[in-house]
Design a protein around this motif. Sequence first.
Motif, short mmCIF file in Angstrom:
data_model
loop_
_atom_site.label_atom_id
_atom_site.label_comp_id
_atom_site.label_asym_id
_atom_site.label_seq_id
_atom_site.Cartn_x
_atom_site.Cartn_y
_atom_site.Cartn_z
N SER A 14 0.83 -1.20 0.00
CA SER A 14 0.00 0.00 0.00
C SER A 14 0.87 1.25 0.00
O SER A 14 1.92 1.30 0.64
N ALA A 15 0.42 2.26 -0.71
CA ALA A 15 1.14 3.53 -0.76
C ALA A 15 0.97 4.29 0.55
O ALA A 15 -0.03 4.14 1.25
N ALA A 16 1.96 5.11 0.88
CA ALA A 16 1.85 5.98 2.04
C ALA A 16 1.01 7.19 1.69
O ALA A 16 0.96 7.60 0.52
N PRO A 17 0.34 7.79 2.66
CA PRO A 17 -0.37 9.04 2.40
C PRO A 17 0.59 10.11 1.88
O PRO A 17 1.79 10.08 2.17
N GLU A 18 0.07 11.06 1.12
CA GLU A 18 0.91 12.08 0.50
C GLU A 18 1.69 12.88 1.52
O GLU A 18 2.85 13.22 1.30
N ASN A 19 1.08 13.17 2.68
CA ASN A 19 1.82 13.95 3.68
C ASN A 19 3.05 13.18 4.19
O ASN A 19 4.09 13.78 4.47
N LEU A 20 2.95 11.86 4.27
CA LEU A 20 4.11 11.07 4.70
C LEU A 20 5.17 11.00 3.60
O LEU A 20 6.37 11.02 3.89
N SER A 21 4.74 10.92 2.35
CA SER A 21 5.71 10.93 1.25
C SER A 21 6.48 12.24 1.22
O SER A 21 7.70 12.26 1.02
N ARG A 22 5.78 13.35 1.45
CA ARG A 22 6.45 14.65 1.50
C ARG A 22 7.42 14.71 2.67
O ARG A 22 8.54 15.22 2.55
N LEU A 23 7.00 14.18 3.82
CA LEU A 23 7.86 14.20 5.00
C LEU A 23 9.12 13.35 4.78
O LEU A 23 10.22 13.76 5.18
N GLU A 24 8.98 12.21 4.17
CA GLU A 24 10.15 11.36 3.91
C GLU A 24 11.12 12.07 2.97
O GLU A 24 12.34 12.06 3.21
N LEU A 40 8.95 4.03 3.59
CA LEU A 40 7.70 3.40 3.15
C LEU A 40 7.51 1.99 3.68
O LEU A 40 6.48 1.68 4.30
N VAL A 41 8.47 1.10 3.45
CA VAL A 41 8.29 -0.31 3.79
C VAL A 41 8.11 -0.49 5.30
O VAL A 41 7.13 -1.09 5.77
N GLN A 42 9.01 0.07 6.08
CA GLN A 42 8.91 -0.08 7.52
C GLN A 42 7.70 0.67 8.07
O GLN A 42 7.03 0.21 8.99
N GLY A 43 7.41 1.82 7.47
CA GLY A 43 6.26 2.59 7.92
C GLY A 43 4.95 1.86 7.75
O GLY A 43 4.08 1.88 8.64
N ARG A 44 4.80 1.17 6.61
CA ARG A 44 3.56 0.39 6.40
C ARG A 44 3.50 -0.80 7.37
O ARG A 44 2.41 -1.19 7.81
N ILE A 45 4.66 -1.36 7.70
CA ILE A 45 4.68 -2.45 8.69
C ILE A 45 4.27 -1.94 10.06
O ILE A 45 3.49 -2.57 10.77
N LEU A 46 4.78 -0.77 10.44
CA LEU A 46 4.42 -0.19 11.74
C LEU A 46 2.92 0.07 11.82
O LEU A 46 2.28 -0.19 12.84
N LYS A 47 2.37 0.62 10.74
CA LYS A 47 0.92 0.86 10.74
C LYS A 47 0.16 -0.45 10.89
O LYS A 47 -0.79 -0.56 11.68
N LEU A 70 3.68 9.12 12.94
CA LEU A 70 2.48 9.27 12.11
C LEU A 70 2.01 7.93 11.56
O LEU A 70 0.81 7.71 11.40
N CYS A 71 2.95 7.02 11.29
CA CYS A 71 2.55 5.68 10.84
C CYS A 71 1.83 4.93 11.96
O CYS A 71 0.82 4.26 11.72
N ILE A 72 2.34 5.04 13.18
CA ILE A 72 1.68 4.40 14.32
C ILE A 72 0.32 5.03 14.54
O ILE A 72 -0.69 4.33 14.72
N ALA A 73 0.25 6.35 14.51
CA ALA A 73 -1.03 7.05 14.72
C ALA A 73 -2.05 6.67 13.65
O ALA A 73 -3.25 6.56 13.94
#
Length: 221
Positions: A14-24, A40-47, A70-73
């Motif tokens: 799954s793609a990350a939200p645009e705000n997370l892509s900008r932050l990365e 992206l990869v680890q962030g989607r796992i955390l979510k 933000l991924c956890i939230a």
Amino acid sequence: MDPLLEAYIEAHISAAPENLSRLERATNLQRVNGRMCSGLVQGRILKMLTRMVNPRRALELGTFTGYSALCIAEGLAPEASLVTIELEEELELPIRQAFDESPHGEKIDLIIGDALDVCAGLPDEEFDLIFIDADKRQYPAYYREAKRLLSPGGFIIADNTLWDSHIIEPGRHDRQTEGIREFNSIVAQDPEMEVAVIPVRDGLTLIYKPKIQAPAPDSET
């Protein structure tokens, strides 16, 4: 991880939200240590792990620019919350800006301070999920506090526990590597917890605190 394999994985999750892509992107462009961003990869796992655990209260040690928080939230239920602790004062403004740009930012309480000092003032068994991603030299101390703060049935997730494979290099004895080695040994030898390691990115260790501790075996007479 092989760059081609990582690119394949990124194309099939799954793609990350645009705000997370900008932050990365901003983190990697503006910070010397931008690779500390979960990505992206680890962030989607955390979510996903957060959704699976479904914590009422979560805790993060080490916010950096706020990506992992933000991924956890994002994975938290609407009524759940996350406390995240960051040592560096100069990061407070960009972190709060990143939280303000997210629909999940209201779930997060940012505390600027030393993680061990802050944790010392928190009550026992307050959190159902704890993510450790701060000073590697302090990982053993973080674990002791996290175990106290974790509710029965909760999970600790520790990042960077494979540490670019430095942990298996015999001649590597810097304080960060030794901190990770000691942490890994303490966790593996803790009879009260269950442990697994996900060899993704720089290593994620999952630690489960059973709701009912197994009784100690009877001593031989």
